[in-house]
Design a protein around this motif. Structure first.
Motif, PDB file in Angstrom:
ATOM      1  N   GLY A  67      -3.129  -6.604  10.313  1.00 58.75           N
ATOM      2  CA  GLY A  67      -4.450  -7.215  10.244  1.00 58.75           C
ATOM      3  C   GLY A  67      -5.381  -6.471   9.313  1.00 58.75           C
ATOM      4  O   GLY A  67      -6.082  -7.084   8.497  1.00 58.75           O
ATOM      5  N   ALA A  68      -5.391  -5.144   9.400  1.00 56.08           N
ATOM      6  CA  ALA A  68      -6.258  -4.361   8.518  1.00 56.08           C
ATOM      7  C   ALA A  68      -5.858  -4.528   7.063  1.00 56.08           C
ATOM      8  O   ALA A  68      -6.704  -4.694   6.174  1.00 56.08           O
ATOM      9  CB  ALA A  68      -6.201  -2.898   8.928  1.00 56.08           C
ATOM     10  N   ARG A  69      -4.565  -4.494   6.796  1.00 57.03           N
ATOM     11  CA  ARG A  69      -4.100  -4.651   5.418  1.00 57.03           C
ATOM     12  C   ARG A  69      -4.429  -6.034   4.872  1.00 57.03           C
ATOM     13  O   ARG A  69      -4.875  -6.187   3.737  1.00 57.03           O
ATOM     14  CB  ARG A  69      -2.597  -4.411   5.345  1.00 57.03           C
ATOM     15  CG  ARG A  69      -2.170  -2.986   5.637  1.00 57.03           C
ATOM     16  CD  ARG A  69      -0.670  -2.862   5.606  1.00 57.03           C
ATOM     17  NE  ARG A  69      -0.247  -1.488   5.850  1.00 57.03           N
ATOM     18  CZ  ARG A  69       1.022  -1.111   5.921  1.00 57.03           C
ATOM     19  NH1 ARG A  69       1.981  -2.010   5.790  1.00 57.03           N
ATOM     20  NH2 ARG A  69       1.342   0.148   6.139  1.00 57.03           N
ATOM     21  N   LEU A 124      -0.146  -6.595  -9.701  1.00 57.00           N
ATOM     22  CA  LEU A 124       0.068  -5.150  -9.727  1.00 57.00           C
ATOM     23  C   LEU A 124      -0.277  -4.535  -8.371  1.00 57.00           C
ATOM     24  O   LEU A 124       0.430  -3.648  -7.881  1.00 57.00           O
ATOM     25  CB  LEU A 124      -0.793  -4.520 -10.825  1.00 57.00           C
ATOM     26  CG  LEU A 124      -0.336  -4.760 -12.269  1.00 57.00           C
ATOM     27  CD1 LEU A 124      -1.351  -4.195 -13.249  1.00 57.00           C
ATOM     28  CD2 LEU A 124       1.037  -4.142 -12.508  1.00 57.00           C
ATOM     29  N   ILE A 125      -1.351  -5.013  -7.760  1.00 51.13           N
ATOM     30  CA  ILE A 125      -1.717  -4.536  -6.422  1.00 51.13           C
ATOM     31  C   ILE A 125      -0.636  -4.926  -5.408  1.00 51.13           C
ATOM     32  O   ILE A 125      -0.310  -4.158  -4.494  1.00 51.13           O
ATOM     33  CB  ILE A 125      -3.085  -5.105  -6.012  1.00 51.13           C
ATOM     34  CG1 ILE A 125      -4.184  -4.550  -6.932  1.00 51.13           C
ATOM     35  CG2 ILE A 125      -3.396  -4.780  -4.552  1.00 51.13           C
ATOM     36  CD1 ILE A 125      -5.547  -5.172  -6.703  1.00 51.13           C
ATOM     37  N   ALA A 126      -0.054  -6.121  -5.580  1.00 51.43           N
ATOM     38  CA  ALA A 126       0.987  -6.582  -4.651  1.00 51.43           C
ATOM     39  C   ALA A 126       2.208  -5.673  -4.669  1.00 51.43           C
ATOM     40  O   ALA A 126       2.944  -5.589  -3.675  1.00 51.43           O
ATOM     41  CB  ALA A 126       1.397  -8.010  -4.988  1.00 51.43           C
ATOM     42  N   GLY A 127       2.454  -4.997  -5.785  1.00 53.15           N
ATOM     43  CA  GLY A 127       3.596  -4.100  -5.869  1.00 53.15           C
ATOM     44  C   GLY A 127       3.374  -2.750  -5.230  1.00 53.15           C
ATOM     45  O   GLY A 127       4.306  -1.931  -5.199  1.00 53.15           O
ATOM     46  N   TYR A 128       2.172  -2.502  -4.710  1.00 46.61           N
ATOM     47  CA  TYR A 128       1.902  -1.227  -4.060  1.00 46.61           C
ATOM     48  C   TYR A 128       2.739  -1.124  -2.789  1.00 46.61           C
ATOM     49  O   TYR A 128       2.683  -1.984  -1.909  1.00 46.61           O
ATOM     50  CB  TYR A 128       0.410  -1.116  -3.737  1.00 46.61           C
ATOM     51  CG  TYR A 128      -0.018   0.207  -3.168  1.00 46.61           C
ATOM     52  CD1 TYR A 128       0.378   1.395  -3.755  1.00 46.61           C
ATOM     53  CD2 TYR A 128      -0.834   0.259  -2.043  1.00 46.61           C
ATOM     54  CE1 TYR A 128      -0.024   2.613  -3.230  1.00 46.61           C
ATOM     55  CE2 TYR A 128      -1.244   1.471  -1.516  1.00 46.61           C
ATOM     56  CZ  TYR A 128      -0.829   2.650  -2.114  1.00 46.61           C
ATOM     57  OH  TYR A 128      -1.218   3.853  -1.592  1.00 46.61           O
ATOM     58  N   ARG A 129       3.517  -0.068  -2.680  1.00 45.83           N
ATOM     59  CA  ARG A 129       4.523   0.033  -1.623  1.00 45.83           C
ATOM     60  C   ARG A 129       3.915  -0.003  -0.227  1.00 45.83           C
ATOM     61  O   ARG A 129       4.480  -0.597   0.690  1.00 45.83           O
ATOM     62  CB  ARG A 129       5.322   1.324  -1.822  1.00 45.83           C
ATOM     63  CG  ARG A 129       6.410   1.559  -0.794  1.00 45.83           C
ATOM     64  CD  ARG A 129       7.213   2.796  -1.152  1.00 45.83           C
ATOM     65  NE  ARG A 129       6.347   3.960  -1.264  1.00 45.83           N
ATOM     66  CZ  ARG A 129       5.985   4.723  -0.232  1.00 45.83           C
ATOM     67  NH1 ARG A 129       6.401   4.415   0.984  1.00 45.83           N
ATOM     68  NH2 ARG A 129       5.197   5.764  -0.404  1.00 45.83           N
ATOM     69  N   ARG A 130       2.776   0.622  -0.019  1.00 47.50           N
ATOM     70  CA  ARG A 130       2.209   0.702   1.327  1.00 47.50           C
ATOM     71  C   ARG A 130       1.692  -0.632   1.837  1.00 47.50           C
ATOM     72  O   ARG A 130       1.500  -0.799   3.041  1.00 47.50           O
ATOM     73  CB  ARG A 130       1.080   1.731   1.341  1.00 47.50           C
ATOM     74  CG  ARG A 130       1.558   3.157   1.142  1.00 47.50           C
ATOM     75  CD  ARG A 130       0.463   4.157   1.391  1.00 47.50           C
ATOM     76  NE  ARG A 130       0.940   5.528   1.273  1.00 47.50           N
ATOM     77  CZ  ARG A 130       0.193   6.608   1.485  1.00 47.50           C
ATOM     78  NH1 ARG A 130      -1.090   6.454   1.825  1.00 47.50           N
ATOM     79  NH2 ARG A 130       0.698   7.817   1.356  1.00 47.50           N
ATOM     80  N   LEU A 131       1.461  -1.575   0.947  1.00 42.28           N
ATOM     81  CA  LEU A 131       1.020  -2.897   1.396  1.00 42.28           C
ATOM     82  C   LEU A 131       2.179  -3.725   1.931  1.00 42.28           C
ATOM     83  O   LEU A 131       1.967  -4.679   2.686  1.00 42.28           O
ATOM     84  CB  LEU A 131       0.331  -3.642   0.249  1.00 42.28           C
ATOM     85  CG  LEU A 131      -1.013  -3.075  -0.198  1.00 42.28           C
ATOM     86  CD1 LEU A 131      -1.526  -3.848  -1.398  1.00 42.28           C
ATOM     87  CD2 LEU A 131      -2.030  -3.122   0.932  1.00 42.28           C
ATOM     88  N   ILE A 143       1.276  -9.619  -1.518  1.00 40.99           N
ATOM     89  CA  ILE A 143       1.257 -10.867  -2.276  1.00 40.99           C
ATOM     90  C   ILE A 143       0.128 -11.783  -1.829  1.00 40.99           C
ATOM     91  O   ILE A 143      -0.238 -12.732  -2.544  1.00 40.99           O
ATOM     92  CB  ILE A 143       2.620 -11.585  -2.126  1.00 40.99           C
ATOM     93  CG1 ILE A 143       2.792 -12.690  -3.165  1.00 40.99           C
ATOM     94  CG2 ILE A 143       2.776 -12.139  -0.718  1.00 40.99           C
ATOM     95  CD1 ILE A 143       2.834 -12.201  -4.571  1.00 40.99           C
ATOM     96  N   TYR A 144      -0.456 -11.539  -0.655  1.00 42.35           N
ATOM     97  CA  TYR A 144      -1.486 -12.443  -0.152  1.00 42.35           C
ATOM     98  C   TYR A 144      -2.747 -12.428  -1.002  1.00 42.35           C
ATOM     99  O   TYR A 144      -3.499 -13.398  -1.002  1.00 42.35           O
ATOM    100  CB  TYR A 144      -1.834 -12.084   1.300  1.00 42.35           C
ATOM    101  CG  TYR A 144      -0.724 -12.338   2.276  1.00 42.35           C
ATOM    102  CD1 TYR A 144       0.240 -13.310   2.016  1.00 42.35           C
ATOM    103  CD2 TYR A 144      -0.616 -11.606   3.450  1.00 42.35           C
ATOM    104  CE1 TYR A 144       1.276 -13.536   2.901  1.00 42.35           C
ATOM    105  CE2 TYR A 144       0.413 -11.837   4.351  1.00 42.35           C
ATOM    106  CZ  TYR A 144       1.352 -12.806   4.064  1.00 42.35           C
ATOM    107  OH  TYR A 144       2.374 -13.032   4.942  1.00 42.35           O
ATOM    108  N   GLY A 145      -2.998 -11.343  -1.712  1.00 41.93           N
ATOM    109  CA  GLY A 145      -4.155 -11.337  -2.598  1.00 41.93           C
ATOM    110  C   GLY A 145      -4.001 -12.341  -3.721  1.00 41.93           C
ATOM    111  O   GLY A 145      -4.935 -13.098  -4.038  1.00 41.93           O
ATOM    112  N   ALA A 146      -2.814 -12.387  -4.345  1.00 44.16           N
ATOM    113  CA  ALA A 146      -2.567 -13.335  -5.431  1.00 44.16           C
ATOM    114  C   ALA A 146      -2.564 -14.774  -4.928  1.00 44.16           C
ATOM    115  O   ALA A 146      -3.105 -15.677  -5.580  1.00 44.16           O
ATOM    116  CB  ALA A 146      -1.241 -13.011  -6.114  1.00 44.16           C
ATOM    117  N   THR A 147      -1.972 -15.018  -3.766  1.00 42.17           N
ATOM    118  CA  THR A 147      -1.952 -16.389  -3.246  1.00 42.17           C
ATOM    119  C   THR A 147      -3.351 -16.851  -2.851  1.00 42.17           C
ATOM    120  O   THR A 147      -3.695 -18.023  -3.015  1.00 42.17           O
ATOM    121  CB  THR A 147      -1.001 -16.483  -2.047  1.00 42.17           C
ATOM    122  OG1 THR A 147      -1.342 -15.471  -1.084  1.00 42.17           O
ATOM    123  CG2 THR A 147       0.436 -16.279  -2.479  1.00 42.17           C
TER     124      THR A 147
END
Length: 256
Positions: free
Chosen positions: A67-69, A105-112, A117-121
């Motif tokens: 939820g936080a992420r 690029l943010i979607a590829g961040y491992r900790r997410l 991918i939800y940011g791009a969608t």
């Protein structure tokens, strides 16, 4: 499918747990859409049910962590899409070209993890819908915490998932594999055997280590399912998994 449905109706197990989680996710999405559409009168009412749907996770702890992420990444996607639409004066393709590369690029961040991918969608939904006015962005950002709250609440207080059955199921499968191997060796020693047969037995014995690892992973999921779970004591029919000593000795012997 018929066998799985029959087991879900007749027995408590992974099939019933999967069916319960599916119904909870669907109910959370419907409730979130109703609140977003009728309470805050959102013109699109998409982000609330979508957030509620994905936050009904396999454990309460994972729902809280996700939820936080998700709140963070969806907010970033909505803001970047709005800025891109404003700078391009509502032009779809230039707005995509401006917002999607940094979001991917943010979607590829491992900790997410899978939530990156939800940011791009989110940006795609907003650009395709043409919603970039401040009040429209405000609706999207308000819908997201509403959906998150509903998804988390339903997962935590409506039949909260407790994953104890997986440990016993994997232990049973490991015991069956050990028994089959011992029986095969016992039957094989009654007849002439050679190095090829001994090598096959050794390979089968080495593969038992994967069963020990499966038990350890199931035990980790069971421990995780009790973390931050307010409804653990409300669930009936769940027995505590066998002690770690049942598998620790097997792990040590297989390692040596």
């Amino acid at each position: 499918m018929r066998r799985s449905a029959s087991r879900a109706l007749r027995y408590s197990g992974p099939e019933r747990a999967a069916a319960v989680q599916a119904l909870k996710a669907a109910g959370a999405a419907m409730l979130a859409w109703a609140l977003a559409a009728f309470w805050i009168e959102s013109p699109m009412a998409l982000m609330a049910p979508w957030t509620a749907l994905v936050l009904v996770d396999s454990t309460v702890y994972r729902s809280l962590r996700a939820g936080a992420r998700q709140l963070g990444i969806i907010s970033v996607g909505a803001v970047l899409a709005s800025v891109a639409m404003f700078l391009t004066r509502g032009s779809t393709l230039p707005a995509m070209a401006m917002s999607l590369p940094p979001l991917m690029l943010i979607a590829g961040y491992r900790r997410l993890g899978a939530h990156g991918i939800y940011g791009a969608t989110t940006a795609l939904f907003m650009i395709a819908y043409g919603a970039y006015q401040p009040w429209q962005v405000g609706h999207r950002l308000l819908e997201t915490p509403i959906g998150a709250l509903i998804g988390l609440s339903i997962n935590a207080f409506v039949l909260p998932p407790v994953r104890f059955d997986g440990v016993r199921a994997n232990l049973h499968a490991l015991a069956v594999e050990c028994g089959e191997l011992l029986q095969a060796i016992g039957d094989g020693l009654k007849r002439p055997w050679g190095s090829a047969q001994a090598g096959a037995w050794e390979d089968q014995a080495r593969r038992l280590h994967r069963g020990v690892q499966a038990v350890a992973q199931a035990r980790q999921r069971a421990t995780e399912s009790t973390r931050l779970n307010p409804g653990r004591r409300m669930r009936r029919g769940h027995r505590t998994p066998p002690h770690r000593s049942w598998t620790d000795s097997g792990r040590k012997s297989s390692t040596t």
